[in-house]
Design a protein around this motif. Structure first.
Motif, PDB file in Angstrom:
ATOM      1  N   THR A   1       0.805  -1.209   0.039  1.00 20.88           N
ATOM      2  CA  THR A   1      -0.132  -0.118   0.081  1.00 20.88           C
ATOM      3  C   THR A   1       0.769   1.394   0.090  1.00 20.88           C
ATOM      4  OG1 THR A   1      -1.800   1.133   1.232  1.00 20.88           O
ATOM      5  CG2 THR A   1      -0.245   0.070   2.618  1.00 20.88           C
ATOM      6  N   THR A   2       0.245   2.570  -0.319  1.00 18.66           N
ATOM      7  CA  THR A   2       1.133   3.715  -0.535  1.00 18.66           C
ATOM      8  C   THR A   2       0.526   4.672   0.593  1.00 18.66           C
ATOM      9  OG1 THR A   2       1.687   3.051  -2.723  1.00 18.66           O
ATOM     10  CG2 THR A   2       2.112   5.450  -1.929  1.00 18.66           C
ATOM     11  N   GLU A   3       0.787   4.674   1.653  1.00 22.15           N
ATOM     12  CA  GLU A   3       0.414   5.430   2.630  1.00 22.15           C
ATOM     13  C   GLU A   3       1.626   6.091   3.401  1.00 22.15           C
ATOM     14  OE1 GLU A   3      -3.211   3.747   4.587  1.00 22.15           O
ATOM     15  OE2 GLU A   3      -2.866   2.068   3.250  1.00 22.15           O
ATOM     16  N   SER A   4       2.204   6.876   3.000  1.00 22.93           N
ATOM     17  CA  SER A   4       3.430   7.418   3.589  1.00 22.93           C
ATOM     18  C   SER A   4       3.010   8.378   4.769  1.00 22.93           C
ATOM     19  CB  SER A   4       4.478   7.840   2.595  1.00 22.93           C
ATOM     20  OG  SER A   4       4.067   9.073   2.040  1.00 22.93           O
ATOM     21  N   ARG A   5       4.002   8.477   5.831  1.00 20.96           N
ATOM     22  CA  ARG A   5       3.955   9.219   6.743  1.00 20.96           C
ATOM     23  C   ARG A   5       3.909  10.865   6.318  1.00 20.96           C
ATOM     24  NH1 ARG A   5       7.475   9.636  12.251  1.00 20.96           N
ATOM     25  NH2 ARG A   5       6.216  11.389  13.284  1.00 20.96           N
ATOM     26  N   LEU A   6       4.896  10.992   5.246  1.00 22.99           N
ATOM     27  CA  LEU A   6       5.418  12.357   4.715  1.00 22.99           C
ATOM     28  C   LEU A   6       4.255  12.826   3.932  1.00 22.99           C
ATOM     29  CD1 LEU A   6       7.466  14.241   4.569  1.00 22.99           C
ATOM     30  CD2 LEU A   6       8.498  12.985   2.572  1.00 22.99           C
ATOM     31  N   PHE A   7       3.675  12.088   3.076  1.00 22.79           N
ATOM     32  CA  PHE A   7       2.728  12.420   2.161  1.00 22.79           C
ATOM     33  C   PHE A   7       1.284  12.276   2.279  1.00 22.79           C
ATOM     34  CE2 PHE A   7       6.804  12.411  -0.538  1.00 22.79           C
ATOM     35  CZ  PHE A   7       6.952  13.977  -0.503  1.00 22.79           C
ATOM     36  N   GLY A   8       1.276  11.041   3.084  1.00 19.81           N
ATOM     37  CA  GLY A   8      -0.273  10.487   3.530  1.00 19.81           C
ATOM     38  C   GLY A   8      -0.563   9.674   2.309  1.00 19.81           C
ATOM     39  N   PRO A   9      -1.909   9.178   2.340  1.00 22.05           N
ATOM     40  CA  PRO A   9      -2.252   8.008   1.714  1.00 22.05           C
ATOM     41  C   PRO A   9      -2.455   8.284   0.016  1.00 22.05           C
ATOM     42  CG  PRO A   9      -4.338   8.826   2.900  1.00 22.05           C
ATOM     43  CD  PRO A   9      -2.957   9.503   3.378  1.00 22.05           C
ATOM     44  N   THR A  10      -1.983   7.763  -0.589  1.00 21.08           N
ATOM     45  CA  THR A  10      -2.464   7.529  -2.206  1.00 21.08           C
ATOM     46  C   THR A  10      -3.845   6.863  -2.418  1.00 21.08           C
ATOM     47  OG1 THR A  10      -0.294   7.854  -2.696  1.00 21.08           O
ATOM     48  CG2 THR A  10      -1.745   7.195  -4.477  1.00 21.08           C
ATOM     49  N   ARG A  11      -4.789   7.348  -2.924  1.00 17.76           N
ATOM     50  CA  ARG A  11      -5.838   6.793  -2.731  1.00 17.76           C
ATOM     51  C   ARG A  11      -6.591   5.938  -4.283  1.00 17.76           C
ATOM     52  NH1 ARG A  11      -9.027   7.996   1.831  1.00 17.76           N
ATOM     53  NH2 ARG A  11      -7.935   9.552   3.067  1.00 17.76           N
ATOM     54  N   ASN A  12      -7.301   4.999  -3.965  1.00 21.92           N
ATOM     55  CA  ASN A  12      -7.702   4.404  -5.230  1.00 21.92           C
ATOM     56  C   ASN A  12      -8.747   5.175  -6.085  1.00 21.92           C
ATOM     57  OD1 ASN A  12      -8.901   2.118  -6.879  1.00 21.92           O
ATOM     58  ND2 ASN A  12      -7.720   0.769  -5.595  1.00 21.92           N
ATOM     59  N   PRO A  13      -8.370   5.206  -7.454  1.00 24.21           N
ATOM     60  CA  PRO A  13      -9.414   6.115  -8.221  1.00 24.21           C
ATOM     61  C   PRO A  13     -10.849   5.368  -8.220  1.00 24.21           C
ATOM     62  CG  PRO A  13      -7.282   6.050  -9.188  1.00 24.21           C
ATOM     63  CD  PRO A  13      -7.126   5.001  -8.220  1.00 24.21           C
ATOM     64  N   TRP A  14     -10.740   4.014  -7.795  1.00 26.93           N
ATOM     65  CA  TRP A  14     -11.960   3.415  -8.177  1.00 26.93           C
ATOM     66  C   TRP A  14     -13.017   3.624  -6.749  1.00 26.93           C
ATOM     67  CZ3 TRP A  14     -13.502   1.518 -12.655  1.00 26.93           C
ATOM     68  CH2 TRP A  14     -12.246   1.275 -13.790  1.00 26.93           C
ATOM     69  N   ASN A  15     -12.282   3.568  -5.686  1.00 29.29           N
ATOM     70  CA  ASN A  15     -13.078   3.943  -4.448  1.00 29.29           C
ATOM     71  C   ASN A  15     -11.797   4.508  -3.378  1.00 29.29           C
ATOM     72  OD1 ASN A  15     -14.246   3.691  -1.872  1.00 29.29           O
ATOM     73  ND2 ASN A  15     -15.241   1.975  -2.676  1.00 29.29           N
ATOM     74  N   LEU A  16     -12.124   5.822  -3.130  1.00 34.58           N
ATOM     75  CA  LEU A  16     -11.130   6.821  -2.439  1.00 34.58           C
ATOM     76  C   LEU A  16     -10.950   6.158  -1.003  1.00 34.58           C
ATOM     77  CD1 LEU A  16     -12.128  10.366  -3.481  1.00 34.58           C
ATOM     78  CD2 LEU A  16     -10.391   8.726  -4.530  1.00 34.58           C
ATOM     79  N   ALA A  17     -11.926   5.169  -0.609  1.00 35.09           N
ATOM     80  CA  ALA A  17     -11.674   4.823   0.689  1.00 35.09           C
ATOM     81  C   ALA A  17     -10.687   3.686   0.880  1.00 35.09           C
ATOM     82  CB  ALA A  17     -12.942   4.260   1.171  1.00 35.09           C
TER      83      ALA A  17
END
Length: 349
Positions: free
Chosen positions: A3-19
């Motif tokens: 998953t891509t949820e870095s502390r520095l930049f925050g989560p990269t969300r899925n374009p199909w469902n932002l949750a």
């Protein structure tokens, strides 16, 4: 992490469902291509990090054969040869064209991949012939997987049989546990990165510098020995040998890229003081990707299914060492039969 949820930049969300997560570790590339910000984006794959975001984000992602693309000039290989770089793309053609543009060895390359018979772009649209395709709708550990994903695998197997391929349900045996192998190799490489950072800054690294999971992995490597590292390399070879034997009787192996739907944001917490939740999630989510990093074989995730919630479910196909040609031919055939280019995520609406 897948998953891509870095502390520095925050989560990269899925374009199909932002949750949900767009996958990882190349989740930014997956989201950018899925959202049509870019037609292709660079990604790297040491345990599945091209194929995981390709599946989670509903795009095409091929991990090339080991040493197909150069890694220099500062190093000859990544993660004991497990890691390689390529791209995520919307189309099969764009992946093939990019591979033509960037593949090849360097003067410092410790080894090279077998030379292709022709440009990879010329394989796209070429008749794949009648392939012998083995498939599995379970985890390599024998665990049951998400039922919608298992059903999607069987649906794709039926599609392949309808296209004239010989399809049978059969999975490669695992000589050893891939998770234990990759954890030793990755921990050692992570520990080196932390050491280099400490040398550069002249102080010990803390949670203000690295995420807790990164530091924990680096610290775990300090407890291992050089012999443990070599033992992990030997175990990876045993997995590779078993897979090479398996592919003597088939051309392609099909299984799900991910064995559960894309993770929810926050489900995998790399800043938690208690990291006991990580290993069970990895075993449930990505049990099948890393073995092809160990064998060096090419493997691709193809966006061929979506679940009832509208989340993409990628199908993984692997071929023999050096045989990207077969994968590109098969992927192009599937792209014609079940096109995904015009299937857009909600963020593009």
């Amino acid at each position: 992490m897948p998953t891509t949820e870095s502390r520095l930049f925050g989560p990269t969300r899925n374009p199909w469902n932002l949750a949900h997560s767009s996958g990882g570790s190349s989740g930014g590339a997956g989201a950018a291509v899925a959202a049509r910000i870019l037609p292709v984006a660079h990604a790297s794959d040491g345990g599945g990090s091209i194929r995981i975001p390709a599946s989670a984000s509903g795009v095409f992602g091929l991990k090339p054969t080991r040493a197909r693309n150069p890694l220099g000039p500062d190093r000859g290989e990544g993660w004991a040869g497990f890691s390689c770089g390529h791209v995520l793309s919307i189309s099969v053609r764009d992946s093939a064209v990019m591979l033509d543009a960037i593949h090849g060895s360097e003067a410092s390359s410790p080894y090279v991949a077998p030379a292709p018979e022709r440009p990879f772009a010329q394989e796209v649209g070429r008749d794949p012939g009648r392939l012998r395709i083995a498939f599995a709708d379970k985890s390599p550990y024998g665990d049951a997987i998400d039922p919608e994903i298992a059903a999607a695998v069987r649906d794709v197997a039926t599609l392949l049989a309808g296209l004239g391929h010989h399809v049978e349900e059969r999975a490669p045996p695992l000589a050893t546990d891939p998770a234990a192998v990759i954890s030793t190799i990755v921990a050692a490489n992570t520990a080196l990165n932390v050491r280099l950072a400490e040398a550069r800054h002249g102080r010990a690294m803390t949670e203000n510098d690295f995420e807790i999971a990164t530091l924990a992995m680096a610290h775990s490597a300090q407890k291992a020995t050089a012999t443990d590292y070599v033992a992990a390399q030997l175990a990876a070879f045993q997995i590779s040998r078993a897979l090479a034997t398996f592919f003597e009787s088939c051309d392609v192996f099909l299984c799900p890229t991910l064995c559960s739907p894309p993770l929810r944001i926050g489900e995998l917490d790399t800043m938690s003081q208690d990291l006991s939740h990580v290993a069970p999630i990895l075993r449930r989510y990505i049990p099948a990707t890393a073995m092809f990093n160990m064998s060096g074989q090419p493997a691709m995730s193809v966006p061929l299914a979506w679940n009832a919630a509208g989340l993409p479910l990628g199908m993984m196909f692997a071929a023999r060492f050096g045989d990207e040609a077969t994968l590109f031919r098969l992927a192009a055939q599937l792209e014609r039969e079940r096109p995904w280019k015009d299937k857009l995520p909600p963020v593009c609406a």
